[in-house]
Write a protein that holds these residues in place. Structure first.
Motif, PDB file in Angstrom:
ATOM      1  N   ARG A 137       1.005  11.411 -10.127  1.00 31.66           N
ATOM      2  CA  ARG A 137       0.044  12.528 -10.097  1.00 31.66           C
ATOM      3  C   ARG A 137       0.769  13.861 -10.161  1.00 31.66           C
ATOM      4  O   ARG A 137       0.332  14.789 -10.827  1.00 31.66           O
ATOM      5  CB  ARG A 137      -0.835  12.468  -8.852  1.00 31.66           C
ATOM      6  CG  ARG A 137      -1.926  11.435  -8.921  1.00 31.66           C
ATOM      7  CD  ARG A 137      -2.905  11.586  -7.768  1.00 31.66           C
ATOM      8  NE  ARG A 137      -3.708  12.794  -7.879  1.00 31.66           N
ATOM      9  CZ  ARG A 137      -4.761  12.949  -8.680  1.00 31.66           C
ATOM     10  NH1 ARG A 137      -5.132  11.967  -9.453  1.00 31.66           N
ATOM     11  NH2 ARG A 137      -5.431  14.064  -8.699  1.00 31.66           N
ATOM     12  N   VAL A 172       2.580   1.572  -3.538  1.00 38.33           N
ATOM     13  CA  VAL A 172       1.619   1.980  -4.562  1.00 38.33           C
ATOM     14  C   VAL A 172       1.191   3.425  -4.347  1.00 38.33           C
ATOM     15  O   VAL A 172       1.127   4.218  -5.293  1.00 38.33           O
ATOM     16  CB  VAL A 172       0.400   1.028  -4.584  1.00 38.33           C
ATOM     17  CG1 VAL A 172      -0.706   1.570  -5.458  1.00 38.33           C
ATOM     18  CG2 VAL A 172       0.833  -0.354  -5.050  1.00 38.33           C
ATOM     19  N   THR A 173       0.921   3.801  -3.114  1.00 32.97           N
ATOM     20  CA  THR A 173       0.529   5.174  -2.810  1.00 32.97           C
ATOM     21  C   THR A 173       1.635   6.150  -3.186  1.00 32.97           C
ATOM     22  O   THR A 173       1.369   7.196  -3.790  1.00 32.97           O
ATOM     23  CB  THR A 173       0.181   5.321  -1.315  1.00 32.97           C
ATOM     24  OG1 THR A 173      -0.872   4.416  -1.009  1.00 32.97           O
ATOM     25  CG2 THR A 173      -0.253   6.728  -0.976  1.00 32.97           C
ATOM     26  N   SER A 174       2.860   5.801  -2.874  1.00 32.36           N
ATOM     27  CA  SER A 174       3.990   6.665  -3.218  1.00 32.36           C
ATOM     28  C   SER A 174       4.122   6.819  -4.732  1.00 32.36           C
ATOM     29  O   SER A 174       4.359   7.918  -5.238  1.00 32.36           O
ATOM     30  CB  SER A 174       5.301   6.097  -2.650  1.00 32.36           C
ATOM     31  OG  SER A 174       5.253   6.078  -1.253  1.00 32.36           O
ATOM     32  N   GLU A 175       3.968   5.713  -5.447  1.00 31.81           N
ATOM     33  CA  GLU A 175       4.079   5.757  -6.908  1.00 31.81           C
ATOM     34  C   GLU A 175       2.949   6.573  -7.516  1.00 31.81           C
ATOM     35  O   GLU A 175       3.160   7.377  -8.417  1.00 31.81           O
ATOM     36  CB  GLU A 175       4.090   4.332  -7.470  1.00 31.81           C
ATOM     37  CG  GLU A 175       4.325   4.247  -8.942  1.00 31.81           C
ATOM     38  CD  GLU A 175       5.724   4.661  -9.370  1.00 31.81           C
ATOM     39  OE1 GLU A 175       5.948   4.740 -10.591  1.00 31.81           O
ATOM     40  OE2 GLU A 175       6.587   4.927  -8.518  1.00 31.81           O
ATOM     41  N   ILE A 176       1.745   6.390  -7.011  1.00 33.36           N
ATOM     42  CA  ILE A 176       0.602   7.161  -7.512  1.00 33.36           C
ATOM     43  C   ILE A 176       0.824   8.645  -7.265  1.00 33.36           C
ATOM     44  O   ILE A 176       0.581   9.476  -8.145  1.00 33.36           O
ATOM     45  CB  ILE A 176      -0.707   6.679  -6.874  1.00 33.36           C
ATOM     46  CG1 ILE A 176      -1.082   5.308  -7.430  1.00 33.36           C
ATOM     47  CG2 ILE A 176      -1.834   7.686  -7.093  1.00 33.36           C
ATOM     48  CD1 ILE A 176      -2.219   4.626  -6.701  1.00 33.36           C
ATOM     49  N   ASN A 177       1.303   9.000  -6.086  1.00 34.53           N
ATOM     50  CA  ASN A 177       1.564  10.412  -5.783  1.00 34.53           C
ATOM     51  C   ASN A 177       2.627  10.992  -6.703  1.00 34.53           C
ATOM     52  O   ASN A 177       2.504  12.129  -7.171  1.00 34.53           O
ATOM     53  CB  ASN A 177       1.986  10.574  -4.323  1.00 34.53           C
ATOM     54  CG  ASN A 177       0.830  10.366  -3.382  1.00 34.53           C
ATOM     55  OD1 ASN A 177      -0.326  10.507  -3.752  1.00 34.53           O
ATOM     56  ND2 ASN A 177       1.143  10.014  -2.156  1.00 34.53           N
ATOM     57  N   ARG A 178       3.677  10.210  -6.987  1.00 32.14           N
ATOM     58  CA  ARG A 178       4.739  10.674  -7.881  1.00 32.14           C
ATOM     59  C   ARG A 178       4.191  10.906  -9.290  1.00 32.14           C
ATOM     60  O   ARG A 178       4.454  11.931  -9.914  1.00 32.14           O
ATOM     61  CB  ARG A 178       5.870   9.639  -7.921  1.00 32.14           C
ATOM     62  CG  ARG A 178       7.082  10.079  -8.727  1.00 32.14           C
ATOM     63  CD  ARG A 178       8.093   8.963  -8.837  1.00 32.14           C
ATOM     64  NE  ARG A 178       7.626   7.865  -9.656  1.00 32.14           N
ATOM     65  CZ  ARG A 178       7.598   7.873 -10.983  1.00 32.14           C
ATOM     66  NH1 ARG A 178       8.001   8.928 -11.647  1.00 32.14           N
ATOM     67  NH2 ARG A 178       7.158   6.832 -11.659  1.00 32.14           N
ATOM     68  N   GLN A 182       0.836  -1.196   0.000  1.00 29.23           N
ATOM     69  CA  GLN A 182       0.000   0.000   0.000  1.00 29.23           C
ATOM     70  C   GLN A 182       0.872   1.248   0.000  1.00 29.23           C
ATOM     71  O   GLN A 182       0.609   2.197  -0.736  1.00 29.23           O
ATOM     72  CB  GLN A 182      -0.931   0.006   1.204  1.00 29.23           C
ATOM     73  CG  GLN A 182      -1.832   1.217   1.244  1.00 29.23           C
ATOM     74  CD  GLN A 182      -2.747   1.202   2.444  1.00 29.23           C
ATOM     75  OE1 GLN A 182      -2.739   0.281   3.257  1.00 29.23           O
ATOM     76  NE2 GLN A 182      -3.563   2.228   2.563  1.00 29.23           N
ATOM     77  N   HIS A 183       1.921   1.254   0.791  1.00 26.72           N
ATOM     78  CA  HIS A 183       2.824   2.395   0.837  1.00 26.72           C
ATOM     79  C   HIS A 183       3.523   2.606  -0.514  1.00 26.72           C
ATOM     80  O   HIS A 183       3.613   3.733  -1.000  1.00 26.72           O
ATOM     81  CB  HIS A 183       3.859   2.199   1.944  1.00 26.72           C
ATOM     82  CG  HIS A 183       4.901   3.268   1.969  1.00 26.72           C
ATOM     83  ND1 HIS A 183       4.647   4.550   2.412  1.00 26.72           N
ATOM     84  CD2 HIS A 183       6.194   3.263   1.564  1.00 26.72           C
ATOM     85  CE1 HIS A 183       5.732   5.277   2.293  1.00 26.72           C
ATOM     86  NE2 HIS A 183       6.685   4.525   1.779  1.00 26.72           N
TER      87      HIS A 183
END
Length: 74
Positions: free
Chosen positions: A33, A25-31, A22-23
């Protein structure tokens, strides 16, 4: 460390992998975005050149694809 390496690393240590994923994927999505937000911003498509502007794919698109991706569309 890529996602597979991270999962293996934390699994070997006996830590919960789902939280790690989760961390990651969330980090990658934020990058992504953040990168898409730059290209989606219409102000980055204003022409600053003197004389005749030369179009390219990014200026012809005017951020349309990036804005669609940010909105979750195709």
């Amino acid at each position: 460390m890529n996602a597979i390496e991270a999962v293996n690393h934390y699994a070997r240590r006996g830590e919960r992998v789902d939280g790690v994923l989760q961390h990651i994927v969330t980090s990658e999505i934020n990058r992504l975005r953040q990168a898409l937000s730059y290209y989606a911003d219409k102000k980055h498509y204003e022409l600053y050149c003197i004389g005749e502007p030369i179009p390219c794919d990014i200026t012809e698109d005017h951020g349309h694809i990036a804005r669609q991706a940010l909105e979750g569309g195709d």
